[in-house]
Design a protein around this motif. Sequence first.
Motif, PDB file in Angstrom:
ATOM      1  N   GLU A  52     -34.649 -12.185  -6.430  1.00  0.00           N
ATOM      2  CA  GLU A  52     -33.552 -12.925  -7.055  1.00  0.00           C
ATOM      3  C   GLU A  52     -32.196 -12.286  -6.757  1.00  0.00           C
ATOM      4  OE1 GLU A  52     -34.267 -13.477 -11.225  1.00  0.00           O
ATOM      5  OE2 GLU A  52     -36.246 -14.334 -10.865  1.00  0.00           O
ATOM      6  N   ARG A  53     -32.175 -10.967  -6.739  1.00  0.00           N
ATOM      7  CA  ARG A  53     -30.969 -10.211  -6.438  1.00  0.00           C
ATOM      8  C   ARG A  53     -31.321  -9.209  -5.346  1.00  0.00           C
ATOM      9  NH1 ARG A  53     -26.980 -11.241  -9.961  1.00  0.00           N
ATOM     10  NH2 ARG A  53     -25.770  -9.427  -9.326  1.00  0.00           N
ATOM     11  N   ALA A  54     -30.290  -8.650  -4.700  1.00  0.00           N
ATOM     12  CA  ALA A  54     -30.549  -7.668  -3.652  1.00  0.00           C
ATOM     13  C   ALA A  54     -29.464  -6.611  -3.639  1.00  0.00           C
ATOM     14  CB  ALA A  54     -30.631  -8.333  -2.281  1.00  0.00           C
ATOM     15  N   MET A  55     -29.859  -5.420  -3.245  1.00  0.00           N
ATOM     16  CA  MET A  55     -28.915  -4.347  -2.981  1.00  0.00           C
ATOM     17  C   MET A  55     -28.726  -4.308  -1.467  1.00  0.00           C
ATOM     18  SD  MET A  55     -28.803  -0.337  -3.986  1.00  0.00           S
ATOM     19  CE  MET A  55     -28.046  -0.714  -5.568  1.00  0.00           C
ATOM     20  N   VAL A  56     -27.472  -4.320  -1.035  1.00  0.00           N
ATOM     21  CA  VAL A  56     -27.134  -4.261   0.388  1.00  0.00           C
ATOM     22  C   VAL A  56     -26.247  -3.033   0.581  1.00  0.00           C
ATOM     23  CG1 VAL A  56     -26.045  -5.448   2.330  1.00  0.00           C
ATOM     24  CG2 VAL A  56     -27.230  -6.779   0.565  1.00  0.00           C
ATOM     25  N   VAL A  57     -26.705  -2.110   1.427  1.00  0.00           N
ATOM     26  CA  VAL A  57     -26.002  -0.839   1.646  1.00  0.00           C
ATOM     27  C   VAL A  57     -25.775  -0.651   3.144  1.00  0.00           C
ATOM     28  CG1 VAL A  57     -26.062   1.658   1.298  1.00  0.00           C
ATOM     29  CG2 VAL A  57     -27.164   0.147  -0.372  1.00  0.00           C
ATOM     30  N   LEU A  58     -24.554  -0.301   3.514  1.00  0.00           N
ATOM     31  CA  LEU A  58     -24.209  -0.035   4.903  1.00  0.00           C
ATOM     32  C   LEU A  58     -23.868   1.447   5.042  1.00  0.00           C
ATOM     33  CD1 LEU A  58     -23.646  -1.183   7.751  1.00  0.00           C
ATOM     34  CD2 LEU A  58     -21.301  -1.648   6.979  1.00  0.00           C
ATOM     35  N   LEU A  59     -24.576   2.141   5.948  1.00  0.00           N
ATOM     36  CA  LEU A  59     -24.391   3.576   6.173  1.00  0.00           C
ATOM     37  C   LEU A  59     -23.863   3.815   7.585  1.00  0.00           C
ATOM     38  CD1 LEU A  59     -27.876   4.637   4.777  1.00  0.00           C
ATOM     39  CD2 LEU A  59     -25.724   4.632   3.536  1.00  0.00           C
ATOM     40  N   GLU A  60     -22.893   4.696   7.707  1.00  0.00           N
ATOM     41  CA  GLU A  60     -22.318   4.999   9.021  1.00  0.00           C
ATOM     42  C   GLU A  60     -23.211   5.905   9.855  1.00  0.00           C
ATOM     43  OE1 GLU A  60     -19.611   3.694  10.525  1.00  0.00           O
ATOM     44  OE2 GLU A  60     -19.522   2.370   8.784  1.00  0.00           O
ATOM     45  N   GLU A  61     -23.953   6.799   9.185  1.00  0.00           N
ATOM     46  CA  GLU A  61     -24.824   7.748   9.881  1.00  0.00           C
ATOM     47  C   GLU A  61     -25.815   8.299   8.873  1.00  0.00           C
ATOM     48  OE1 GLU A  61     -21.814  11.528   9.374  1.00  0.00           O
ATOM     49  OE2 GLU A  61     -21.718  10.340  11.201  1.00  0.00           O
ATOM     50  N   GLU A  62     -26.813   9.010   9.346  1.00  0.00           N
ATOM     51  CA  GLU A  62     -27.788   9.621   8.454  1.00  0.00           C
ATOM     52  C   GLU A  62     -27.089  10.578   7.498  1.00  0.00           C
ATOM     53  OE1 GLU A  62     -31.820  12.283   8.740  1.00  0.00           O
ATOM     54  OE2 GLU A  62     -31.315  10.965  10.427  1.00  0.00           O
ATOM     55  N   GLY A  63     -27.428  10.496   6.219  1.00  0.00           N
ATOM     56  CA  GLY A  63     -26.820  11.347   5.212  1.00  0.00           C
ATOM     57  C   GLY A  63     -25.545  10.789   4.603  1.00  0.00           C
TER      58      GLY A  63
END
Length: 125
Positions: A52-63
């Motif tokens: 129903e809902r979602a978390m969307v995360v954008l990461l530039e690099e590991e860590g």
Amino acid sequence: MIESWVINDDSPVVVSSETVLGALRSRIDSGQRETWLTSSSGRSLAFVTNTERAMVVLLEEEGDPGEHAVDPGAQGSSDGFVLSNGQDDEYSNEDTVPIHEAFRLVKQIVKTGSWPKDARWVVDR
């Protein structure tokens, strides 16, 4: 340069903005609620849903703590965000978005590498 994106645990086939939503829906239908995509420039895009809902995360690099989509003013919290390791998370609704919005965000990021201009997101760095 436009990035290309692949789903981490799928075949090394590149997903486009036209095919990524079908891939996400197929994974959700098969019970996989956590999806990680990796770009040709080394960035990562996480999508975790309770359907129903979602978390969307954008990461530039590991860590990298990254940046994530938000729904300012949303009340309460939701559970059922099942990770690939079996962990069942609960998130504040302000830190997730309705699934149709999450699909729009993922499609735009895969297409352009950036959040849509009208998207709401916060930097966690």
